[in-house]
Scaffold this motif. Structure first.
Motif, PDB file in Angstrom:
ATOM      1  N   ASP A 183      84.924 -33.684 -41.417  1.00 13.96           N
ATOM      2  CA  ASP A 183      85.025 -32.282 -41.838  1.00 13.96           C
ATOM      3  C   ASP A 183      84.951 -31.340 -40.635  1.00 13.96           C
ATOM      4  O   ASP A 183      85.637 -30.304 -40.607  1.00 13.96           O
ATOM      5  N   SER A 184      84.141 -31.704 -39.652  1.00 17.87           N
ATOM      6  CA  SER A 184      83.975 -30.840 -38.474  1.00 17.87           C
ATOM      7  C   SER A 184      85.234 -30.789 -37.618  1.00 17.87           C
ATOM      8  O   SER A 184      85.446 -29.830 -36.871  1.00 17.87           O
ATOM      9  N   ARG A 185      86.069 -31.804 -37.724  1.00 13.02           N
ATOM     10  CA  ARG A 185      87.299 -31.848 -36.942  1.00 13.02           C
ATOM     11  C   ARG A 185      88.346 -30.850 -37.448  1.00 13.02           C
ATOM     12  O   ARG A 185      89.218 -30.427 -36.693  1.00 13.02           O
ATOM     13  N   VAL A 186      88.263 -30.504 -38.736  1.00 15.03           N
ATOM     14  CA  VAL A 186      89.298 -29.637 -39.336  1.00 15.03           C
ATOM     15  C   VAL A 186      89.366 -28.280 -38.637  1.00 15.03           C
ATOM     16  O   VAL A 186      90.435 -27.895 -38.142  1.00 15.03           O
ATOM     17  N   PRO A 187      88.273 -27.518 -38.541  1.00 16.78           N
ATOM     18  CA  PRO A 187      88.392 -26.249 -37.819  1.00 16.78           C
ATOM     19  C   PRO A 187      88.537 -26.430 -36.320  1.00 16.78           C
ATOM     20  O   PRO A 187      89.289 -25.686 -35.677  1.00 16.78           O
ATOM     21  N   TYR A 188      87.851 -27.431 -35.759  1.00 16.07           N
ATOM     22  CA  TYR A 188      87.927 -27.560 -34.299  1.00 16.07           C
ATOM     23  C   TYR A 188      89.356 -27.813 -33.837  1.00 16.07           C
ATOM     24  O   TYR A 188      89.830 -27.212 -32.863  1.00 16.07           O
ATOM     25  N   GLN A 189      90.080 -28.687 -34.508  1.00 19.28           N
ATOM     26  CA  GLN A 189      91.450 -28.990 -34.085  1.00 19.28           C
ATOM     27  C   GLN A 189      92.347 -27.761 -34.188  1.00 19.28           C
ATOM     28  O   GLN A 189      93.300 -27.619 -33.430  1.00 19.28           O
ATOM     29  N   GLN A 190      92.020 -26.859 -35.101  1.00 20.34           N
ATOM     30  CA  GLN A 190      92.785 -25.615 -35.212  1.00 20.34           C
ATOM     31  C   GLN A 190      92.435 -24.632 -34.091  1.00 20.34           C
ATOM     32  O   GLN A 190      93.121 -23.624 -33.907  1.00 20.34           O
TER      33      GLN A 190
ATOM     34  N   TYR B 153      96.125 -30.784 -37.893  1.00 23.54           N
ATOM     35  CA  TYR B 153      95.390 -29.521 -37.746  1.00 23.54           C
ATOM     36  C   TYR B 153      95.653 -28.849 -36.394  1.00 23.54           C
ATOM     37  O   TYR B 153      95.501 -27.629 -36.288  1.00 23.54           O
ATOM     38  N   ASN B 154      96.086 -29.615 -35.397  1.00 22.51           N
ATOM     39  CA  ASN B 154      96.615 -28.981 -34.187  1.00 22.51           C
ATOM     40  C   ASN B 154      97.844 -28.150 -34.545  1.00 22.51           C
ATOM     41  O   ASN B 154      97.974 -26.982 -34.140  1.00 22.51           O
ATOM     42  N   GLU B 155      98.739 -28.752 -35.306  1.00 22.73           N
ATOM     43  CA  GLU B 155      99.956 -28.047 -35.733  1.00 22.73           C
ATOM     44  C   GLU B 155      99.605 -26.852 -36.610  1.00 22.73           C
ATOM     45  O   GLU B 155     100.195 -25.774 -36.484  1.00 22.73           O
ATOM     46  N   GLN B 156      98.623 -27.015 -37.488  1.00 26.07           N
ATOM     47  CA  GLN B 156      98.196 -25.914 -38.343  1.00 26.07           C
ATOM     48  C   GLN B 156      97.678 -24.749 -37.499  1.00 26.07           C
ATOM     49  O   GLN B 156      97.916 -23.580 -37.825  1.00 26.07           O
ATOM     50  N   GLY B 157      96.986 -25.057 -36.423  1.00 26.55           N
ATOM     51  CA  GLY B 157      96.479 -24.008 -35.536  1.00 26.55           C
ATOM     52  C   GLY B 157      97.597 -23.182 -34.928  1.00 26.55           C
ATOM     53  O   GLY B 157      97.496 -21.950 -34.835  1.00 26.55           O
ATOM     54  N   ILE B 158      98.682 -23.847 -34.543  1.00 25.03           N
ATOM     55  CA  ILE B 158      99.850 -23.141 -34.003  1.00 25.03           C
ATOM     56  C   ILE B 158     100.426 -22.213 -35.074  1.00 25.03           C
ATOM     57  O   ILE B 158     100.739 -21.041 -34.814  1.00 25.03           O
TER      58      ILE B 158
ATOM     59  N   ALA C 211     105.942 -29.915 -42.058  1.00 23.93           N
ATOM     60  CA  ALA C 211     106.235 -30.995 -43.010  1.00 23.93           C
ATOM     61  C   ALA C 211     106.372 -32.329 -42.284  1.00 23.93           C
ATOM     62  O   ALA C 211     105.918 -33.371 -42.774  1.00 23.93           O
ATOM     63  N   GLN C 212     106.981 -32.291 -41.091  1.00 22.25           N
ATOM     64  CA  GLN C 212     107.169 -33.515 -40.316  1.00 22.25           C
ATOM     65  C   GLN C 212     105.830 -34.085 -39.854  1.00 22.25           C
ATOM     66  O   GLN C 212     105.564 -35.280 -39.986  1.00 22.25           O
ATOM     67  N   VAL C 213     104.949 -33.229 -39.326  1.00 19.97           N
ATOM     68  CA  VAL C 213     103.619 -33.689 -38.919  1.00 19.97           C
ATOM     69  C   VAL C 213     102.836 -34.130 -40.161  1.00 19.97           C
ATOM     70  O   VAL C 213     102.066 -35.094 -40.108  1.00 19.97           O
ATOM     71  N   GLY C 214     103.084 -33.458 -41.281  1.00 19.47           N
ATOM     72  CA  GLY C 214     102.462 -33.858 -42.542  1.00 19.47           C
ATOM     73  C   GLY C 214     102.838 -35.264 -42.963  1.00 19.47           C
ATOM     74  O   GLY C 214     102.071 -35.942 -43.663  1.00 19.47           O
ATOM     75  N   GLN C 215     104.003 -35.743 -42.533  1.00 21.62           N
ATOM     76  CA  GLN C 215     104.415 -37.110 -42.856  1.00 21.62           C
ATOM     77  C   GLN C 215     103.506 -38.147 -42.202  1.00 21.62           C
ATOM     78  O   GLN C 215     103.358 -39.263 -42.703  1.00 21.62           O
TER      79      GLN C 215
END
Length: 420
Positions: A79-86, A304-309, A354-358
């Motif tokens: 769970d802690s990785r979700v915001p950090y990666q963003q 979540y890196n991609e989500q941050g972008i 969507a691609q990273v979501g794959q």
């Protein structure tokens, strides 16, 4: 996160973008930069909140170790990785974040520095600290240097980072904690993550692999250091603090602020995510170059890196409590100049997400995790990773296009010396 929830989140976000763009008359560059700082603060605040939850879970686990409690700690780490990666999208354009990031997220690491490892453990050649085993030893001899590590405090762990001059000697941060929770992933490119037993933390006769008290002390100190580091960064972006980095950013030129935003997005998309985190691992078929390698959480880390972008471009961030933070965005600035271009750039972002979501779908629905996708001979898996790399390259081109439209020329995102 499964594909259904990813798609639902994408649709919801697109609707918010459409409505905010319709209302975003005369958004200024200054407003966009200030909102960027608001998002950064929210992301680091959420990273701090989840790190504190992780720390509390570790406290509970160490007080009475059990298999069930270890699973709870692992989930708190995930769970802690979700915001950090963003948060990594704020790195490359802001030196204050990039200079700080290594203590929290450096990888790959030579885990033999920290604890016991398998007999066939592979580590960086020439690393004199690769087998130091801090957990088992109260004194370390690394090269000509003797170190006292009898007391495992946050400061001790911070001081051990890159000991002996090797970047592979990572003593602190998310991945050190990940290794202590999961242990080594000895499955190579086959299915399965690390499988450390909870008894590695049981003090007394039931202790497995020795030094259970020290292992628990290390885990606790590493979590405390993580909190201290995140507290410092959260304050750097707070509107309530005086003389911090946020104040410097919003009081500087808006053009410089936009450049930082776009350079950070492009560099994470291209050199870091497409290059260091995917291309390197794929070309070498190397699980050692997998990001969250002990837990097999790499698919989410990439997502979540991609989500941050995406957050920075759209000005929208979904907080840990489920609320949406939205405001003036780069997307608004582009749409004010060229509505058709804005639609085309938005479409590329949606395609790449969507691609990273794959990668997430591959792991969580099909049971093929990133370390399996990069295996030599996995033609389909290799193709999926390569398609994701190419989509990130195309996304970077759209970021550069957006930059030109809003008046930022010669962006030149960091390639990390990779050719695409």
């Amino acid at each position: 996160m499964n594909l259904k929830s990813l798609l639902a989140q994408s649709v919801a976000t697109s609707l918010v973008i459409a409505s905010s763009s319709a209302m975003a008359a005369n958004v200024t560059q200054e407003q966009v930069v200030e909102h960027y700082a608001d998002i950064a603060h929210a992301v680091f605040a959420d990273a701090l909140t989840t790190a504190k939850t992780l720390d509390q879970s570790i406290e509970s686990f160490l007080s009475a170790p059990s298999a069930a409690k270890l699973e709870e700690v692992k989930q708190a780490w995930l769970d802690s990785r979700v915001p950090y990666q963003q948060s990594e999208v704020f790195r490359f354009g802001n030196a204050i974040v990039d200079d700080w990031e290594g203590q929290l997220n450096a990888w790959p690491l030579d885990e033999g520095l920290i604890d016991y490892v398998s007999a066939d453990y592979q580590y960086e050649l020439g690393n004199e600290g690769a087998n130091a085993n801090i957990v088992a030893n109260k004194q370390l001899q690394i090269g000509a240097t003797t170190l006292d590590v009898a007391k495992l405090t946050p400061q001790t762990i911070a001081d051990l980072n890159e000991v002996g001059g090797s970047e592979a000697n990572v003593a602190s941060g998310y991945h050190a904690i990940e290794f202590l929770l999961w242990g080594q992933d000895l499955n190579g490119t086959n299915a399965g993550a690390g499988a450390r037993a909870y008894t590695d933390f049981v003090v007394g006769d039931a202790c497995t692999n020795g030094n259970c008290d020290r292992r628990g002390e290390y885990l606790k100190a590493a979590a405390e250091l993580l909190i201290q580091d995140l507290e410092w960064m959260e304050k750097q972006w707070s509107a309530d603090e005086k003389g911090n980095y946020r104040e410097e950013l919003v009081n500087g030129s808006a053009e410089n602020g936009l450049r930082k935003m776009l350079f950070g997005m492009g560099s994470l998309s291209l050199g870091e995510l497409a290059g260091e985190r995917m291309k390197v691992a794929l070309e070498a078929n190397s699980t050692e170059d997998e990001h969250d390698c002990f837990s097999d959480n790499t698919h989410n880390s990439h997502y979540y890196n991609e989500q941050g972008i995406y957050n920075v471009y759209t000005g929208i961030y979904k907080r840990q409590d489920g609320s949406l933070l939205s405001g003036p965005s780069l997307n608004d600035l582009v749409a004010q100049k060229d509505k058709q271009a804005a639609k085309e750039i938005q479409k590329q972002f949606d395609v790449t997400r969507a691609q990273v979501g794959q990668l997430v779908t591959s792991a969580e629905t099909n049971g093929q995790f990133f370390d399996q996708l990069i295996a030599s001979g996995n033609t389909q898996g290799n193709a999926l990773v390569n398609e994701t790399i190419m989509s990130l390259v195309a996304q970077t081109e759209s970021i550069e296009r957006a930059a030109k439209i809003v008046g930022i020329t010669n962006l030149s995102p960091d390639t990390a010396d990779h050719e695409f």
